[in-house]
Write an enzyme that holds these catalytic residues in place. Sequence first.
Site, PDB file in Angstrom:
ATOM      1  CB  THR A 119      22.382 -28.065 -15.371  1.00 17.94           C
ATOM      2  OG1 THR A 119      23.226 -28.151 -16.528  1.00 17.94           O
ATOM      3  CG2 THR A 119      22.935 -27.012 -14.434  1.00 17.94           C
ATOM      4  CD  GLU A 146      21.049 -25.492 -27.043  1.00 13.59           C
ATOM      5  OE1 GLU A 146      20.451 -24.844 -27.910  1.00 13.59           O
ATOM      6  OE2 GLU A 146      20.553 -25.781 -25.932  1.00 13.59           O
ATOM      7  CE  LYS A 198      26.198 -26.327 -17.112  1.00  9.41           C
ATOM      8  NZ  LYS A 198      26.799 -25.980 -18.371  1.00  9.41           N
ATOM      9  CG  ASN A 202      26.104 -22.272 -18.058  1.00  3.69           C
ATOM     10  OD1 ASN A 202      27.067 -22.219 -18.805  1.00  3.69           O
ATOM     11  ND2 ASN A 202      25.111 -23.116 -18.240  1.00  3.69           N
ATOM     12  CB  CYS A 254      22.424 -23.331 -20.401  1.00  8.10           C
ATOM     13  SG  CYS A 254      22.228 -25.024 -20.978  1.00  8.10           S
ATOM     14  CG  ASP A 258      22.206 -23.461 -15.931  1.00  6.01           C
ATOM     15  OD1 ASP A 258      21.076 -23.997 -15.869  1.00  6.01           O
ATOM     16  OD2 ASP A 258      23.151 -23.966 -16.558  1.00  6.01           O
TER      17      ASP A 258
END
Length: 390
Positions: A119, A146, A198, A202, A254, A258
Site C-alpha cells: 500500500t 489477515e 486502496k 480501508n 492496515c 492507511d
Amino acid sequence: MKRIAVAGLGYVGLSNAILLARQNRVVAVDVSAERVAAVNAGRAPIADPDCERQLAEGALNLRATLDPQEAYGDADYVFIATPTNYDPATHAFDTSSIEAVVASVRAVNSRAVMVIKSTVPVGYTAALSKRLGCERILFSPEFLREGRALHDNLYPSRIVVGEFSARGRSVADLLAKAAVKRDVPILLTDPTEAEAIKLFANTYLALRVAMFNEIDSFAMQEGLDARELIEGLAMDPRVGDDYNNPSFGYGGYCLPKDSKQLLANFADAPQALIGAIVASNDARKSAVTAAILNRKPRRVGVHRLVMKAGSDNFRESAVQDIMQRLAAAGIELIVHEPAAHALPESCPARLEPDFDSFAQNADLIIANRADPELAPYASKLFTRDLFGAN
Ligand SMILES: NC(=O)c1ccc[n+]([C@@H]2O[C@H](COP(=O)([O-])OP(=O)(O)OC[C@H]3O[C@@H](n4cnc5c(N)ncnc54)[C@H](O)[C@@H]3O)[C@@H](O)[C@H]2O)c1
C-alpha cells in the site's frame, strides 16, 4: 506459464506467491533467512490455514531465496509486497523497501514489469516512475484480510490494476486466472486512482468500525443494550450485519496506518470526516479505558494481544494502546498471548504463558475478542465482543 518473482514473504507476498505458483513458476525473495527457510521447508511463516495447507501439500512451483538476482534475473513480472510503515515524523509511509526492490530489479533485469502490491501514498507510483525515468512500474491494490490471506486471493472480491493498457490487463488476467473464483470483476484505472481506491477502501472500513464502536461507547455511557441497538440497525439492508461487532478500536497493520496516510494526502483537499475517523479511534480507546478503570481493578489480565481472533499478528492492536493508558493509571498488567515468546519492549506488562495462573491471578480480564477458553471466568471478563465475530 510466466516466470514470476515476489518480493516479501509476509501476508501479501506469501499469499500472492502461492496463488501465482499454482500456474506459474514463482521465486520469492525475502531478507529474512527464517522466512525463506520456512517456505522452502513447506511451512508458512505466517498464520494462515490455506497458506499452510498449500505449502504442506508441496504441489506448487514455488521456491524462496535470499538472493535478489536469483529471483529477479529472468522474471517476466516482479510483485512487490514489502512493508510500508507509517512514519509519524513525515506523516507518510516509509516506501524505502519498495525502492530497494525496484533498484535491485533494474540492476539485473531490463524488461520485467514491476507490480507494487504494497500500500502506497496517493500519487506515489506516478512520482516514482517519473523520478526514476522508469515506465514499467504498476500499482495493484491488495484487499486481503489477515488470517484469510490466500482465501481472499483465491476468491477475490475484485482485481484492480492501475494502468489502462494491455500490460495492465495482462497483470489482472494473471491474478484472475490463478484464482479459484471465476468471473472476478476486473477494474483497470489510472495509477493514482488505484492507490486512492486502496486507501479509501480501508478508511471506509475504519469508519465502519469507528461508527459501531461509537454506538457501543454511547450505549456503555447511557446504560443501553448495545446489542439491541446494533441488531436494529443491521436489519436495514443498506447497513447490513457484517463488520459491526464492537471492539477496543480498529487496529492491525492496515487500518490505522492507511487512514493516517489518507488524511495526510488530504493536505490540500477539504475534509472533516477522514480526520474524525482517526480521532474517533483514539476516543474509543479512552472510552474503553475509562470503562475498565470504573471496575476499579488492581491487576488486569490482558487476554491476547492479537488484533483479532485467528491472527498471529499484534502490530498496532488497539489493546496495546489501552494497556499504555492503564499502566499510566497505575494498573498492574499481565498478558496471556500464546503467539508471543516475549512481549514487545514498549509493553508495560508481564507475560504469563500459563493460562490458568494468568486467569486466576487477574482480578479483571480484558479481551478484545472473547475466546471460548474465557468462559469459566465470565464473572471477571471485560469485553465489548457482542457477537463473537471479528
Ligand atoms: N497485512 C495485510 O493485511 C495487508 C493487506 C493489504 C495490503 N497490505 C500492504 O502490503 C504490504 C506488505 O504487508 P504485509 O502484511 O505482507 O507485511 P509483512 O511485514 O507481513 O511482510 C513483509 C515482508 O517483506 C520482507 N522484506 C522487507 N524488505 C524487503 C526487501 N527489500 N526485499 C525482500 N523482502 C523484504 C520482510 O522481511 C517481510 O517478510 C504493506 O504495504 C501493507 O500495507 C497488507
